[in-house]
Write an enzyme that holds these catalytic residues in place. Structure first.
Site, PDB file in Angstrom:
ATOM      1  N   CYS A 145      -6.444   7.962   8.497  1.00  0.00           N
ATOM      2  CA  CYS A 145      -5.606   6.813   8.110  1.00  0.00           C
ATOM      3  C   CYS A 145      -6.220   5.979   6.993  1.00  0.00           C
ATOM      4  CB  CYS A 145      -5.340   5.915   9.313  1.00  0.00           C
ATOM      5  SG  CYS A 145      -4.643   6.791  10.701  1.00  0.00           S
ATOM      6  N   HIS A 285      -3.353  -1.401   7.500  1.00  0.00           N
ATOM      7  CA  HIS A 285      -2.846  -0.184   8.136  1.00  0.00           C
ATOM      8  C   HIS A 285      -1.953  -0.599   9.306  1.00  0.00           C
ATOM      9  CE1 HIS A 285      -2.500   3.785   9.659  1.00  0.00           C
ATOM     10  NE2 HIS A 285      -3.215   3.577  10.744  1.00  0.00           N
ATOM     11  N   ASN A 315       3.465   4.570  12.518  1.00  0.00           N
ATOM     12  CA  ASN A 315       2.169   4.844  11.891  1.00  0.00           C
ATOM     13  C   ASN A 315       2.251   6.162  11.116  1.00  0.00           C
ATOM     14  OD1 ASN A 315      -0.479   5.510  11.323  1.00  0.00           O
ATOM     15  ND2 ASN A 315      -1.237   5.213  13.416  1.00  0.00           N
TER      16      ASN A 315
END
Ligand code: UT7
Length: 358
Positions: A145, A285, A315
Site C-alpha cells: 500500500c 492511505h 482500500n
C-alpha cells in the site's frame, strides 16, 4: 477555503477532469534541474460498483457493520477483460494528457503493484507498450500500500540527479483477484483502481520537497499474500488452502497502521519545521475511516483538511494514495506555498510520506 470533495460525510462523484497546470521552459530553453514536480496526474476506476448490500448477499455481513467499522459504502471491481495493466494504462494516459507531454517523452516508468498481470515480466513493461512510451525504461516496485509513496520518492531521486527528466509513477491494483470472496473479514475491505503521476524537472505543478520511507519486516506475516512465490509455489494444495488470497490480522494491522502513519507524517512535519496547521491537506492511505480519524486526531489535523474517499472505493492498496491525490488536486484550490502531505502504510510492513509544496 473550498469545501473538500469526498471529505467525511460529503460523498461526491469523482470530480470533473480539468487541468490548470501548464508546461513551461525557462527563457534560455534550459529547464531548472533542482526540483522534481508533479506536472500531471490521472486516475481510473473500473465501472462496476459493488455495494455493501451486494456483499450482504455474498457473506454474513451488513451494510451497518461495514459502514460503522470501516466507512466503506462501495468499491469498484475490474472486469475479467481488465487486468492491472489496463487500469494502469488508462490512469497513466490521463496523467500524461494532464501534463501536456507526449508518451515518448517519458524516460522511466515505475509501477507500484502486487497484483501485476503476471509474475514476470514487470507490468510496467506492459504499460510501456500500451502507452507507446518507446524511450522509457520500466520496472515494478513492491511496497504494497505504500508503493505510490515509494515510487514518488524514487522518481524524485532520478529527476534530481539529472539521470532522467521525466518519470511516470503508476500505482494500480486489481485486488479483487486476490480477495477471498467467502471471507467476510477481508472481502468487504478491498477494491480495484489506478492512479498515476508524471514527475519532472520541467513544467509546473507541486514540488516534491520531502519524503520519508520506512519498513519493519519483523511483522511481515500480519499482512501477506503467501502463495505463488518461491516459498509456496503454486500447487493444488496451496490453492486448496487459499494461499493465493490476501491474509490479514485486522486488529493488529489497525494498531500498527495508526502508529506508522502518525510517525510518517510527523517525521516530515518536524524535518521541515512545520506545525500541523501548516498542512493545507493530508492525503492518507484509505484502509479504514477509523484509522484515518485517529491519525488526524493524533496529528492535530482536523477532518476538513483530510482527503477521504474510502466510502466510494474501499482500500485499493498502492492505488489509494495516487487516486486520492489526483482527486484532491482536481477538487481543491491551492495557493502557492500550500503544503500537501501524503502518508501511507502497508504490507512489509512499509510506511512513508511525501511532502508537496504547491
Ligand atoms: O492497507 C492494508 C491494511 N489493512 C488495514 O489497515 C486494515 C486494518 N484493520 C481494520 O480495518 C479492522 O481491524 C477491520 C475492519 C479489518 C476489522 O474491524 P475490527 O473492529 O477490528 O473488527 P474485529 O476484527 O475485531 O472483529 C469484530 C467482530 C468479530 O466478531 P466476534 O468475534 O466479536 O463475534 C468479527 O467476526 O466483527 C466480526 N466481523 C464482521 N461482522 C460482520 C468481521 N468482519 C465482519 C464483517 N461483517 N464483514
Amino acid at each position: 477555503m473550498t469545501p473538500l470533495a469526498g471529505s467525511p460525510n460529503t460523498p461526491l462523484e469523482p470530480p470533473e477532469r480539468h487541468s490548470t497546470r501548464q508546461r513551461t521552459v525557462s527563457p534560455s530553453g534550459q529547464a531548472a534541474r533542482k526540483s522534481a514536480r508533479i506536472i500531471g496526474t490521472g486516475s481510473y476506476l473500473p465501472e462496476k460498483v459493488l455495494t455493501n448490500s451486494d456483499l450482504e448477499k455474498m457473506v454474513d455481513t451488513s451494510d451497518e457493520w461495514i459502514t460503522t467499522r470501516t466507512g466503506i459504502k462501495e468499491r469498484r471491481i475490474a472486469s475479467p477483460e481488465e487486468p492491472t495493466s489496463s487500469l494502469a494504462t488508462e490512469a497513466a494516459r490521463r496523467a500524461i494528457e494532464d501534463a501536456g507531454i507526449a508518451a515518448e517523452e517519458i524516460q522511466l516508468i515505475i509501477m507500484a503493484t502486487f497484483t501485476g498481470d503476471v509474475l514476470m515480466p514487470a507490468t510496467a513493461c506492459l504499460v510501456q507498450k500500451n502507452l507507446g512510451a518507446t524511450r522509457a525504461a520500466a520496472f515494478d516496485l513492491s511496497a504494497a500500500c505504500t508503493g505510490f509513496i515509494y515510487g514518488l520518492s524514487v522518481a524524485k531521486q532520478f529527476v534530481l540527479s539529472g539521470f532522467y527528466d521525466t518519470v511516470l509513477v503508476v500505482a494500480a491494483e486489481k485486488l479483487s483477484c486476490v480477495t477471498d470472496w467467502t471471507d467476510r473479514n477481508t472481502c468487504v475491505l478491498f477494491g480495484d483502481g489506478a492512479g498515476a503521476a508524471v514527475v519532472s524537472s520541467q513544467g509546473e505543478g507541486p514540488r516534491i520537497i520531502g519524503e520519508y520511507l520506512a519498513s519493519d519486516g519483523s511483522i511481515y506475516e500480519l499482512l501477506i499474500l503467501p502463495g505463488g512465490g518461491s516459498l509456496h509455489p503454486p500447487t493444488h494444495q496451496t490453492v486448496d488452502q487459499g494461499l493465493h488470497f490476501l491474509k490479514m490480522s485486522g486488529r493488529e494491522v489497525f494498531k500498527h497502521a495508526v502508529t506508522c502513519m502518525v510517525d510518517g507524517a510527523q517525521k516530515l512535519i518536524t524535518q521541515h519545521n512545520l506545525s500541523p496547521q501548516d498542512i493545507r491537506l493530508l492525503v492518507p492511505h484509505q484502509a479504514n475511516k477509523r484509522i484515518i480519524s485517529e491519525v488526524g486526531k493524533r496529528l492535530g489535523i482536523p477532518a476538513e483538511r483530510i482527503y477521504v474517499n474510502i466510502e466510494r472505493y474501499g482500500n485499493m492498496s498502492a492505488a489509494t494514495t495516487s487516486v486520492g491525490m489526483d482527486e484532491a488536486f482536481r477538487s481543491n484550490q491551492f495557493n502557492p506555498g500550500d503544503k500537501i502531505l501524503l502518508v501511507a502504510f502497508g504490507g512489509g510492513f512499509t510506511w512513508g510520506s511525501v511532502l508537496l509544496e504547491w
